[in-house]
Design an enzyme around this catalytic site. Structure first.
Site, PDB file in Angstrom:
ATOM      1  N   GLU A 116       0.975  -1.065   0.036  1.00  0.00           N
ATOM      2  CA  GLU A 116      -0.047  -0.126   0.067  1.00  0.00           C
ATOM      3  C   GLU A 116       0.786   1.230  -0.084  1.00  0.00           C
ATOM      4  OE1 GLU A 116      -3.241   0.349   2.632  1.00  0.00           O
ATOM      5  OE2 GLU A 116      -3.615   2.626   2.218  1.00  0.00           O
TER       6      GLU A 116
ATOM      7  N   GLU B  37       4.883   4.980   3.628  1.00  0.00           N
ATOM      8  CA  GLU B  37       4.384   6.367   3.945  1.00  0.00           C
ATOM      9  C   GLU B  37       5.203   7.396   4.755  1.00  0.00           C
ATOM     10  OE1 GLU B  37       1.002   7.976   3.758  1.00  0.00           O
ATOM     11  OE2 GLU B  37       2.812   9.612   4.250  1.00  0.00           O
TER      12      GLU B  37
ATOM     13  N   ASP C 118       9.455   7.296   1.001  1.00  0.00           N
ATOM     14  CA  ASP C 118       8.943   7.112  -0.277  1.00  0.00           C
ATOM     15  C   ASP C 118       8.723   5.834  -0.896  1.00  0.00           C
ATOM     16  OD1 ASP C 118       8.747   7.622  -3.044  1.00  0.00           O
ATOM     17  OD2 ASP C 118       9.576   9.485  -3.025  1.00  0.00           O
TER      18      ASP C 118
ATOM     19  N   ASP D 232      -1.875  12.203  -2.801  1.00  0.00           N
ATOM     20  CA  ASP D 232      -2.198  13.854  -2.847  1.00  0.00           C
ATOM     21  C   ASP D 232      -2.723  14.215  -4.398  1.00  0.00           C
ATOM     22  OD1 ASP D 232      -0.966  14.409  -0.251  1.00  0.00           O
ATOM     23  OD2 ASP D 232       0.403  12.993  -0.764  1.00  0.00           O
TER      24      ASP D 232
ATOM     25  N   THR E 220     -11.332   4.731   3.442  1.00  0.00           N
ATOM     26  CA  THR E 220     -10.219   5.235   3.767  1.00  0.00           C
ATOM     27  C   THR E 220     -10.385   6.990   4.734  1.00  0.00           C
ATOM     28  OG1 THR E 220      -9.435   6.859   2.169  1.00  0.00           O
ATOM     29  CG2 THR E 220      -8.800   4.531   2.428  1.00  0.00           C
ATOM     30  N   ARG E 221      -9.825   7.383   5.537  1.00  0.00           N
ATOM     31  CA  ARG E 221     -10.008   8.629   6.258  1.00  0.00           C
ATOM     32  C   ARG E 221     -10.066   9.804   5.166  1.00  0.00           C
ATOM     33  NH1 ARG E 221      -6.677  10.476  11.175  1.00  0.00           N
ATOM     34  NH2 ARG E 221      -6.191   8.411  11.760  1.00  0.00           N
ATOM     35  N   TYR E 222      -9.190   9.814   4.417  1.00  0.00           N
ATOM     36  CA  TYR E 222      -8.957  10.719   3.155  1.00  0.00           C
ATOM     37  C   TYR E 222     -10.320  10.840   2.500  1.00  0.00           C
ATOM     38  CZ  TYR E 222      -7.067  14.214   0.053  1.00  0.00           C
ATOM     39  OH  TYR E 222      -6.872  15.407  -0.591  1.00  0.00           O
ATOM     40  N   GLU E 223     -10.949   9.635   2.041  1.00  0.00           N
ATOM     41  CA  GLU E 223     -11.796   9.503   1.145  1.00  0.00           C
ATOM     42  C   GLU E 223     -13.217  10.020   2.017  1.00  0.00           C
ATOM     43  OE1 GLU E 223     -12.366   5.232   0.734  1.00  0.00           O
ATOM     44  OE2 GLU E 223     -14.354   5.667  -0.518  1.00  0.00           O
TER      45      GLU E 223
ATOM     46  N   LYS F 142      -3.069  21.763  -8.773  1.00  0.00           N
ATOM     47  CA  LYS F 142      -2.744  22.961  -9.712  1.00  0.00           C
ATOM     48  C   LYS F 142      -2.033  22.253 -10.776  1.00  0.00           C
ATOM     49  CE  LYS F 142      -2.680  26.194  -6.053  1.00  0.00           C
ATOM     50  NZ  LYS F 142      -1.424  26.752  -4.971  1.00  0.00           N
TER      51      LYS F 142
HETATM   52  C1  LIG Z   1      -4.072  12.350   0.366  1.00  0.00           C
HETATM   53  S1  LIG Z   1      -3.365  11.096   1.659  1.00  0.00           S
HETATM   54  C2  LIG Z   1      -4.288   9.683   1.846  1.00  0.00           C
HETATM   55  C3  LIG Z   1      -3.887   8.775   2.572  1.00  0.00           C
HETATM   56  C4  LIG Z   1      -4.817   7.422   2.661  1.00  0.00           C
HETATM   57  N1  LIG Z   1      -4.319   6.673   1.615  1.00  0.00           N
HETATM   58  C5  LIG Z   1      -6.116   7.704   3.064  1.00  0.00           C
HETATM   59  O1  LIG Z   1      -6.878   7.551   1.633  1.00  0.00           O
HETATM   60  O2  LIG Z   1      -6.783   8.417   3.740  1.00  0.00           O
HETATM   61  C6  LIG Z   1      -1.985  10.816   0.441  1.00  0.00           C
HETATM   62  C7  LIG Z   1      -0.685  10.188   1.226  1.00  0.00           C
HETATM   63  O3  LIG Z   1       0.156   9.721   0.353  1.00  0.00           O
HETATM   64  C8  LIG Z   1       1.540   9.826   1.165  1.00  0.00           C
HETATM   65  N2  LIG Z   1       2.454   9.941  -0.170  1.00  0.00           N
HETATM   66  C9  LIG Z   1       2.716  10.710  -0.944  1.00  0.00           C
HETATM   67  N3  LIG Z   1       3.508  10.418  -1.961  1.00  0.00           N
HETATM   68  C10 LIG Z   1       4.179   9.362  -1.573  1.00  0.00           C
HETATM   69  C11 LIG Z   1       5.237   8.571  -1.748  1.00  0.00           C
HETATM   70  N4  LIG Z   1       5.917   8.748  -2.762  1.00  0.00           N
HETATM   71  N5  LIG Z   1       5.452   7.326  -1.119  1.00  0.00           N
HETATM   72  C12 LIG Z   1       4.671   6.951  -0.066  1.00  0.00           C
HETATM   73  N6  LIG Z   1       3.588   7.583   0.140  1.00  0.00           N
HETATM   74  C13 LIG Z   1       3.116   9.118  -0.292  1.00  0.00           C
HETATM   75  C14 LIG Z   1       1.437  11.379   1.631  1.00  0.00           C
HETATM   76  O4  LIG Z   1       2.342  11.404   2.767  1.00  0.00           O
HETATM   77  C15 LIG Z   1      -0.177  11.025   2.280  1.00  0.00           C
HETATM   78  O5  LIG Z   1       0.062  10.728   3.558  1.00  0.00           O
END
Ligand SMILES: C[S@@+](CC[C@H](N)C(=O)[O-])C[C@H]1O[C@@H](n2cnc3c(N)ncnc32)[C@H](O)[C@@H]1O
Length: 220
Positions: free
Chosen positions: A52, A77, A104, A126, A200-203, A130
Site C-alpha cells: 500500500e 508512507e 517514499d 495527494d 479511508t479517512r481521506y476518502e 494545480k
Molecule cells: C491524501 S493522503 C491519503 C492517505 C490515505 N491513503 C487515505 O486515503 O486516507 C496521501 C498520502 O500519500 C502519501 N504519499 C505521497 N507521496 C508518497 C510516496 N511517494 N510514497 C509513499 N507515500 C506517499 C502522503 O504522505 C499522504 O499521507
C-alpha cells in the site's frame, strides 16, 4: 542556468512529513515496534505480498492485514504522524503480517525484484490539483512502469481518487502501459467502491471535485 529542483531523485510527491506532536504511546511505538517491522530490502519476500502506497493513518492497511493474515502487506508512507497512527493499529490488533517503510514508496519499488507483488493499492494519493504541480503526482508513466514490473502476472493494482483530472490522467497512463489491463467492464466497476475496499479517512473527507473513482488494473 537553472538549478534542478531535486538532482538526486524524483520530485517530492508528498506534503508534510510531520504535523502535530505525536502522542507518547505512539512515539514509544516508533521507537520499539517500527524497528522490528521495518521493511528490509535485503530480506527476500516469502509468500504472497501486497503493497500500500501512502497509507495515511493506516486504517485500510490494518484492516486488509486483519482480513488476510496469510498475506504480507508492506506499507509505505513518509508522513510520520501517519506511520505512528498505523503502528497503533498494528499494535492493537497484534498484526504480524505488516512491514512498514517510513519514506517514499518509490524506494520500496526500486528495491523489489520483478514479479514480487500480488496487489498494490494507491488510495486517494495527494491530488496536486494545480497544473504546475501535476508533475509531483505519484501516477506518472515511469512509476506505472515500475508498478507493472513488480506485479506478478495476474497481480492487481488499485488506484482511487476523487479528483476528476487525476482520475482521467491516471487512467490514460494505465492504459498506455502495455503490461496492464484495465479490468472495468461497466461504469459501476469504477464508480462503485469494489466489494473488498475499505473506506479511508481521506476518502471520507470528500475534498475532491468528483465522487470517488476506483481504477483496478491487472498485470498481463
Ligand atoms: C491524501 S493522503 C491519503 C492517505 C490515505 N491513503 C487515505 O486515503 O486516507 C496521501 C498520502 O500519500 C502519501 N504519499 C505521497 N507521496 C508518497 C510516496 N511517494 N510514497 C509513499 N507515500 C506517499 C502522503 O504522505 C499522504 O499521507
Amino acid at each position: 542556468m537553472t538549478t534542478p529542483q531535486q538532482p538526486h531523485g524524483p520530485l517530492r510527491s508528498f506534503g508534510r512529513i510531520k504535523s502535530r506532536p505525536i502522542k507518547p504511546k505512539q512515539a514509544a511505538l516508533l521507537d520499539t515496534l517500527l524497528p522490528k517491522i521495518a521493511f528490509d530490502p535485503a530480506k527476500p519476500l516469502a509468500g504472497e505480498t501486497w503493497l500500500e502506497i501512502g497509507f495515511g493513518g493506516g486504517e485500510h492497511l490494518a484492516e486488509q492485514a486483519t482480513r488476510h493474515p496469510d498475506v504480507r502487506i508492506i506499507g509505505a508512507e513518509p508522513f510520520l504522524n501517519g506511520v505512528a497512527s498505523a503502528l497503533r493499529h498494528i499494535d492493537e490488533r497484534s498484526l504480524a503480517n505488516v512491514r512498514i517503510h517510513q519514506g517514499d514508496a518509490r524506494e520500496v519499488l526500486a528495491a523489489l525484484p520483478d514479479a514480487s507483488l500480488a496487489r498494490i493499492f494507491i488510495l486517494f494519493p495527494d491530488p496536486w490539483p494545480k497544473a504546475r504541480h501535476h508533475k509531483r503526482r505519484l501516477v506518472q508513466s515511469d512509476t506505472v512502469a515500475e508498478l507493472a514490473r513488480v506485479l506478478t502476472p495476474g497481480g492487481r493494482l488499485r488506484f482511487a481518487t476523487d479528483w476528476a483530472d487525476y482520475a482521467n490522467r491516471a487512467l490514460e497512463t494505465f492504459l498506455r502501459e502495455p503490461c496492464l489491463r484495465w479490468t472495468a467492464e461497466r461504469a459501476e466497476d469504477w464508480r462503485v467502491a469494489p466489494a473488498d475496499h475499505v473506506t479511508t479517512r481521506y476518502e471520507e473527507k470528500r475534498l475532491g471535485d468528483c465522487a470517488p473513482v476506483f481504477l483496478d488494473s491487472e498485470r498481463i
